[in-house]
Design a protein around this motif. Structure first.
Motif, mmCIF file in Angstrom:
data_model
loop_
_atom_site.group_PDB
_atom_site.id
_atom_site.type_symbol
_atom_site.label_atom_id
_atom_site.label_comp_id
_atom_site.label_asym_id
_atom_site.label_seq_id
_atom_site.Cartn_x
_atom_site.Cartn_y
_atom_site.Cartn_z
ATOM 1 N N LEU A 147 0.691 -1.267 -0.042
ATOM 2 C CA LEU A 147 -0.003 0.044 0.051
ATOM 3 C C LEU A 147 0.990 1.186 -0.005
ATOM 4 C CD1 LEU A 147 -2.736 -0.982 2.203
ATOM 5 C CD2 LEU A 147 -3.104 -0.525 -0.092
ATOM 6 N N ARG A 148 2.041 1.350 0.653
ATOM 7 C CA ARG A 148 2.986 2.356 0.609
ATOM 8 C C ARG A 148 3.106 2.729 -0.761
ATOM 9 N NH1 ARG A 148 7.127 0.971 5.352
ATOM 10 N NH2 ARG A 148 6.929 -1.084 4.260
ATOM 11 N N LEU A 149 3.413 1.805 -1.666
ATOM 12 C CA LEU A 149 3.767 2.006 -2.970
ATOM 13 C C LEU A 149 2.986 2.528 -3.878
ATOM 14 C CD1 LEU A 149 6.509 -0.568 -3.416
ATOM 15 C CD2 LEU A 149 7.020 1.557 -2.836
ATOM 16 N N VAL A 150 1.531 2.007 -3.593
ATOM 17 C CA VAL A 150 0.374 2.015 -4.137
ATOM 18 C C VAL A 150 -0.266 3.436 -4.257
ATOM 19 C CG1 VAL A 150 -2.125 1.186 -4.561
ATOM 20 C CG2 VAL A 150 0.075 -0.375 -4.421
ATOM 21 N N ILE A 151 -0.101 3.991 -2.893
ATOM 22 C CA ILE A 151 -0.628 5.291 -2.755
ATOM 23 C C ILE A 151 -0.555 6.340 -3.787
ATOM 24 C CG2 ILE A 151 -0.802 7.339 -1.083
ATOM 25 C CD1 ILE A 151 -0.468 5.253 1.158
ATOM 26 N N PRO A 152 0.420 6.693 -4.145
ATOM 27 C CA PRO A 152 0.626 7.785 -5.088
ATOM 28 C C PRO A 152 0.176 7.484 -6.541
ATOM 29 C CG PRO A 152 2.848 7.400 -4.066
ATOM 30 C CD PRO A 152 1.824 6.208 -3.761
ATOM 31 N N PRO A 153 0.030 6.411 -6.967
ATOM 32 C CA PRO A 153 -0.599 6.185 -8.443
ATOM 33 C C PRO A 153 -2.095 6.152 -8.311
ATOM 34 C CG PRO A 153 0.715 4.186 -7.649
ATOM 35 C CD PRO A 153 1.058 5.287 -7.060
ATOM 36 N N ALA A 154 -2.357 5.318 -6.697
ATOM 37 C CA ALA A 154 -3.910 5.228 -6.782
ATOM 38 C C ALA A 154 -4.476 6.695 -6.578
ATOM 39 C CB ALA A 154 -4.098 4.452 -5.318
ATOM 40 N N THR A 155 -3.835 7.609 -5.677
ATOM 41 C CA THR A 155 -4.369 9.086 -5.575
ATOM 42 C C THR A 155 -4.413 9.710 -6.900
ATOM 43 O OG1 THR A 155 -3.104 8.862 -3.573
ATOM 44 C CG2 THR A 155 -3.992 11.056 -4.408
ATOM 45 N N GLY A 156 -3.629 9.319 -7.786
ATOM 46 C CA GLY A 156 -3.830 9.905 -9.287
ATOM 47 C C GLY A 156 -5.062 9.411 -9.834
ATOM 48 N N ILE A 157 -5.252 8.199 -9.801
ATOM 49 C CA ILE A 157 -6.456 7.579 -10.396
ATOM 50 C C ILE A 157 -7.704 8.221 -9.566
ATOM 51 C CG2 ILE A 157 -7.778 5.421 -10.327
ATOM 52 C CD1 ILE A 157 -5.258 3.840 -10.624
ATOM 53 N N GLY A 158 -7.601 8.429 -8.349
ATOM 54 C CA GLY A 158 -8.634 9.130 -7.820
ATOM 55 C C GLY A 158 -9.076 10.304 -8.342
ATOM 56 N N VAL A 159 -7.813 11.476 -8.649
ATOM 57 C CA VAL A 159 -7.981 12.571 -9.068
ATOM 58 C C VAL A 159 -8.850 12.558 -10.704
ATOM 59 C CG1 VAL A 159 -6.633 14.651 -10.149
ATOM 60 C CG2 VAL A 159 -6.117 13.662 -7.829
ATOM 61 N N SER A 160 -8.287 11.621 -11.374
ATOM 62 C CA SER A 160 -8.698 11.377 -12.811
ATOM 63 C C SER A 160 -10.296 10.907 -12.738
ATOM 64 C CB SER A 160 -7.894 10.224 -13.483
ATOM 65 O OG SER A 160 -6.618 10.599 -13.722
#
Length: 224
Positions: A147-160
């Motif tokens: 999850l620590r590695l997933v947070i940045p790209p997942a947050t980017g997906i949330g923005v999109s």
């Protein structure tokens, strides 16, 4: 002066402010609901893709590939306008939520897969050696690290995903963009669209900045 009167008409903006704020509230609700469901479904799908029997893994892969390839607008139109022919009638909100969730969960699943695969094999071996069950290993050892590695790209997906909520206006859902276009037509002035753009920026810019901060901190932590 004519430019300001046309695109930044304060009188029109004040009159349409209440409708825009109601649309913003619905946009936030749609985005958060879709993001929560996409995260949950994405995690389930990636676990099936990586650890289920071969036939189920194949179905999960097809799901991910299909919904990463199909345009969101096409999917939204199909869900809202085509499903009633087979007896499935969804409200505009749930039609939009379904479309956003299906697409975002496919991307989220790939983010989770990258995170899980980045966990060192020794962590899996240690968990097996300690007698952890598969569920214990995933919950206590693998997923916290992934999850620590997933947070940045997942947050980017949330923005999109939140930006993509604007497409919900095609199924007559009174989100922010729909309210802005209706106000534009009613007042014969594009100022409500400018107001909607400002509200989108106020909503999304902090999220974009959060993504950047998380990525910078991870780089700093990785460099130590």
């Amino acid at each position: 002066m004519e430019l300001i009167q046309t695109f930044f008409n304060c009188e029109v903006l004040v009159k349409s402010a209440l409708a825009l704020l109601k649309g913003l509230e619905l946009t936030i609700l749609l985005g958060l609901t879709s993001l929560l469901l996409a995260t949950l479904f994405g995690l389930i799908i990636v676990l099936l893709r990586m650890y289920a029997p071969k036939a189920i893994r194949f179905i999960a892969i097809c799901y991910i590939d299909l919904f990463r390839a199909i345009p969101l607008l096409v999917l939204l139109v199909l869900i809202y306008y085509a499903l009633p022919f087979v007896g499935i009638n969804l409200t505009p909100f749930w039609a939009a939520t379904s479309a956003l969730t299906l697409v975002a969960s496919a991307y989220t699943a790939e983010c989770f897969r990258a995170g899980i695969e980045s966990v060192q094999k020794g962590q899996f071996e240690a968990a097996h050696a300690l007698g952890f069950k598969w569920s214990q290993m995933m919950c206590d050892v693998v997923l916290p690290q992934a999850l620590r590695l997933v947070i940045p790209p997942a947050t980017g997906i949330g923005v999109s995903l939140i930006k993509d909520t604007a497409l919900a206006s095609v199924v007559a859902m009174p989100d922010l963009l729909k309210q802005a276009t209706q106000a534009q037509a009613f007042y014969a002035n594009p100022s409500p669209l400018i107001g909607a753009a400002v509200l989108y920026l106020l909503l999304l810019l902090p999220l974009v900045r959060i993504v950047s901060i998380i990525e910078e901190r991870q780089k700093e932590g990785g460099g130590k």
